[in-house]
Design a protein around this motif. Structure first.
Motif, short mmCIF file in Angstrom:
data_model
loop_
_atom_site.label_atom_id
_atom_site.label_comp_id
_atom_site.label_asym_id
_atom_site.label_seq_id
_atom_site.Cartn_x
_atom_site.Cartn_y
_atom_site.Cartn_z
N GLU A 1 28.97 61.32 73.83
CA GLU A 1 29.50 61.83 75.10
C GLU A 1 30.04 60.68 75.95
O GLU A 1 29.38 59.65 76.09
CB GLU A 1 28.38 62.55 75.85
N GLY A 2 31.22 60.89 76.53
CA GLY A 2 31.79 59.89 77.42
C GLY A 2 32.77 58.95 76.75
O GLY A 2 33.47 58.20 77.43
N SER A 3 32.85 58.98 75.41
CA SER A 3 33.81 58.10 74.72
C SER A 3 35.23 58.56 75.04
O SER A 3 35.53 59.75 75.01
CB SER A 3 33.60 58.15 73.21
N VAL B 1 34.85 53.41 71.18
CA VAL B 1 33.41 53.24 71.28
C VAL B 1 33.10 51.77 71.56
O VAL B 1 33.45 50.91 70.75
CB VAL B 1 32.71 53.68 69.97
N ARG B 2 32.54 51.51 72.70
CA ARG B 2 32.20 50.13 73.09
C ARG B 2 33.39 49.18 72.93
O ARG B 2 33.25 48.06 72.45
CB ARG B 2 31.00 49.63 72.28
N GLY B 3 34.57 49.67 73.31
CA GLY B 3 35.75 48.81 73.28
C GLY B 3 36.51 48.81 71.96
O GLY B 3 37.60 48.24 71.88
N ASN B 4 35.95 49.43 70.93
CA ASN B 4 36.64 49.47 69.64
C ASN B 4 37.23 50.85 69.39
O ASN B 4 36.57 51.86 69.61
CB ASN B 4 35.68 49.16 68.49
N ASN B 5 38.48 50.88 68.91
CA ASN B 5 39.10 52.16 68.54
C ASN B 5 38.68 52.55 67.14
O ASN B 5 38.94 51.83 66.17
CB ASN B 5 40.62 52.05 68.61
N ILE B 6 38.04 53.69 67.01
CA ILE B 6 37.65 54.22 65.71
C ILE B 6 38.60 55.35 65.35
O ILE B 6 38.90 56.20 66.18
CB ILE B 6 36.19 54.73 65.75
N GLU B 7 39.07 55.36 64.09
CA GLU B 7 39.99 56.41 63.66
C GLU B 7 39.29 57.76 63.63
O GLU B 7 38.15 57.87 63.18
CB GLU B 7 40.54 56.09 62.27
N TYR C 1 23.50 54.82 61.37
CA TYR C 1 24.62 53.89 61.31
C TYR C 1 24.25 52.57 61.98
O TYR C 1 23.49 52.55 62.94
CB TYR C 1 25.85 54.48 62.04
N VAL C 2 24.77 51.49 61.43
CA VAL C 2 24.58 50.18 62.07
C VAL C 2 25.94 49.52 62.22
O VAL C 2 26.72 49.44 61.27
CB VAL C 2 23.70 49.24 61.21
N GLU C 3 26.23 49.10 63.45
CA GLU C 3 27.45 48.31 63.69
C GLU C 3 27.06 46.85 63.55
O GLU C 3 26.30 46.32 64.36
CB GLU C 3 27.95 48.63 65.11
N LEU C 4 27.56 46.22 62.48
CA LEU C 4 27.15 44.86 62.16
C LEU C 4 28.10 43.83 62.77
O LEU C 4 29.29 44.13 62.97
CB LEU C 4 27.11 44.69 60.64
#
Lengths: 347, 125
Positions: free
Chosen positions: A272-274, A320-326, B38-41
């Motif tokens: 939520e919030g992304s 998500v946390r500054g990264n663009n996820i496809e 999931y783990v963000e490494l």
């Protein structure tokens, strides 16, 4: 234990959310949802009252039929979503959300005509039994025969209000029980070998897989039912309910944004919030619920996007946390519902 | 295990060769998170500063950032976790997240040993 709407609620029991989720999809999960509100509206004015406070129609449905609906505000936003069950032409039962209970009851009272009465059932518990084994469990543990009961149907049996519906997409029931019998009914159901207790966390992951909205997250007082993709609850033949002007305008003219399903195709979990972004990295919407789907083993969610991006298959990014996820736009429902037919069997 | 250190954020560190910190999350953190999905490494070679998060562990219900109590360079990443995050719960050998070559190994002197961490847990649960 977690706190939810002022209640101490188990987020999960000892086996954990994944096992509880899978058990509900394969057997029967038992949920204590007594925090939800239960109201009974009776009297000559009851039918007209529901036609005023929801966009649904209850005059042509049979006694026993339950309908999902919303309470719109004057601007066409949503005060709450709820189930309204017609028990008779002058008798309606409704289940409302815990977090909205006080607000809803005040809202309903404001609109209650002098020839209808509303009784808030404070002395009742609510237990949900959800999963493919639910019908057998009710028969074997409580002696309740529901084989002929259609989906979205309610009956009073043994002093319990038994409704065949739920928030998981599985066959199942919600059972309203007088408080003094609730613990005994819970224990009898739990003693059945097909039943395990399931907490709030799995309740959320189960409903997320079905694309059901969660009030305060996916729908709220700023979202219209049309934006939320709930057109199907709007009755064709009446337009004198609260908020009808905006809702009908949205229905006929379209809306700027739509609630959609979101499937992550890249790695990660979005919640939520992304922010939702187009492939040029422009913000096009926001995720209102998101998490891991135990059935698909993928990250799924729902949210609102600009109308031009609402087509299924549309490629987007979830930030998500500054990264663009496809990710891509999907239908709201990620798992096929296994609920029964709504048709009543011929007697 | 004399070479194990712990933080108040429930990370464990195993010190190797005097200047390499192998970092993972403790049983307490694993239990609090529940089922891990999931783990963000971190990327190999990344420079991390003491107190910054270098990984994110996702469970069904929440996302938890993993902080480094030491400054240095990421010289090892446990890629097995991306396919099977629940490995984290198995053992230190299988469940570590990253190895950090410390710029200043004295930074670990302020961290808790096993006994101190066990005492600390009594104050949080």
């Amino acid at each position: 234990m977690g706190e939810f709407a002022g209640y101490d609620m188990p987020l999960y029991y000892k086996e954990g959310v994944l096992k509880e989720h899978e058990w509900t999809r394969s057997h029967a999960g038992l949920f204590d949802v007594s925090h939800m509100g239960q109201v009974m509206v009776t009297g000559k004015g009851a039918l007209g009252f529901w036609h005023k406070v929801t966009p649904g129609a209850y005059d042509k449905i049979p006694d026993g039929r339950a309908k999902y609906s919303v309470l719109p505000n004057a601007q066409g936003g949503i005060v709450d979503d709820l189930i309204v069950t017609r028990l008779g032409p002058e008798k309606f039962f409704s289940v409302i959300n815990a977090g909205c209970k006080d607000k809803d009851i005040a809202w309903l009272k404001t609109h209650l005509p002098s020839d209808a009465e509303m009784d808030v059932w404070t002395g009742r518990s609510l237990i949900a039994l959800q999963g493919p084994d639910s019908e057998n469990v009710l028969r074997e543990a409580l002696g309740l025969e529901t084989a002929d009961m259609p989906y979205m149907w309610a009956m009073e049996m043994q002093g319990l209000m038994v409704s065949r519906l739920g928030y998981t997409g599985e066959d199942g029931f919600e059972i309203s029980i007088p408080d003094d019998r609730a613990a005994a009914v819970w224990d009898k159901l739990l003693a059945h070998s097909s039943v395990k207790p399931v907490g709030l966390a799995a309740r959320d992951s189960l409903r997320l897989e079905m694309g059901y909205p969660l009030y305060g997250h996916d729908i709220d007082d700023k979202t219209s039912p049309v934006e939320a993709g709930l057109q199907w609850i709007i009755a064709r033949d009446h337009d004198d309910y609260i908020g009808a002007e905006t809702i009908l305008s949205h229905l006929h003219n379209g809306t700027q944004r739509h609630r959609v399903g979101i499937l992550l195709t890249g790695k990660g979990i979005a919640r939520e919030g992304s922010e939702l972004r187009d492939l040029q990295d422009r913000k096009i919407g926001i995720m209102t619920s998101g998490g891991f789907s135990p059935t698909l083993k993928k990250s799924i969610g729902q949210g609102y996007v600009e109308s031009g991006f609402a087509e299924t298959g549309q490629k987007i990014f979830v930030n998500v946390r500054g990264n663009n996820i496809e990710a891509e736009i999907a239908g709201l429902s990620f798992v096929t519902a296994k609920t029964k037919s709504m048709k009543k069997k011929a007697a | 295990m004399p070479d194990m250190k712990y933080t108040q954020d429930h990370e464990w560190l195993k010190i190797e060769d005097g200047n390499v910190a192998v970092i993972g999350i403790t049983d307490y953190a694993q239990n609090a998170l529940g089922d891990l999905v999931y783990v963000e490494l971190p990327k190999m070679g990344r420079q991390v500063k003491k107190g910054e998060h270098f990984a994110v562990v996702e469970s069904v219900k929440t996302a938890a950032e993993v902080y480094t109590p030491v400054t240095g360079e990421v010289i090892g990443v446990n890629d097995n976790l991306s396919g099977d995050p629940e490995l984290m719960k198995k053992s230190i050998e299988e469940g570590w997240i990253a190895k950090i070559k410390m710029n200043n190994p004295d930074e670990i002197s302020g961290l808790m040993d096993k006994a101190a961490y066990d005492d600390f847990l009594k104050t949080v649960s």
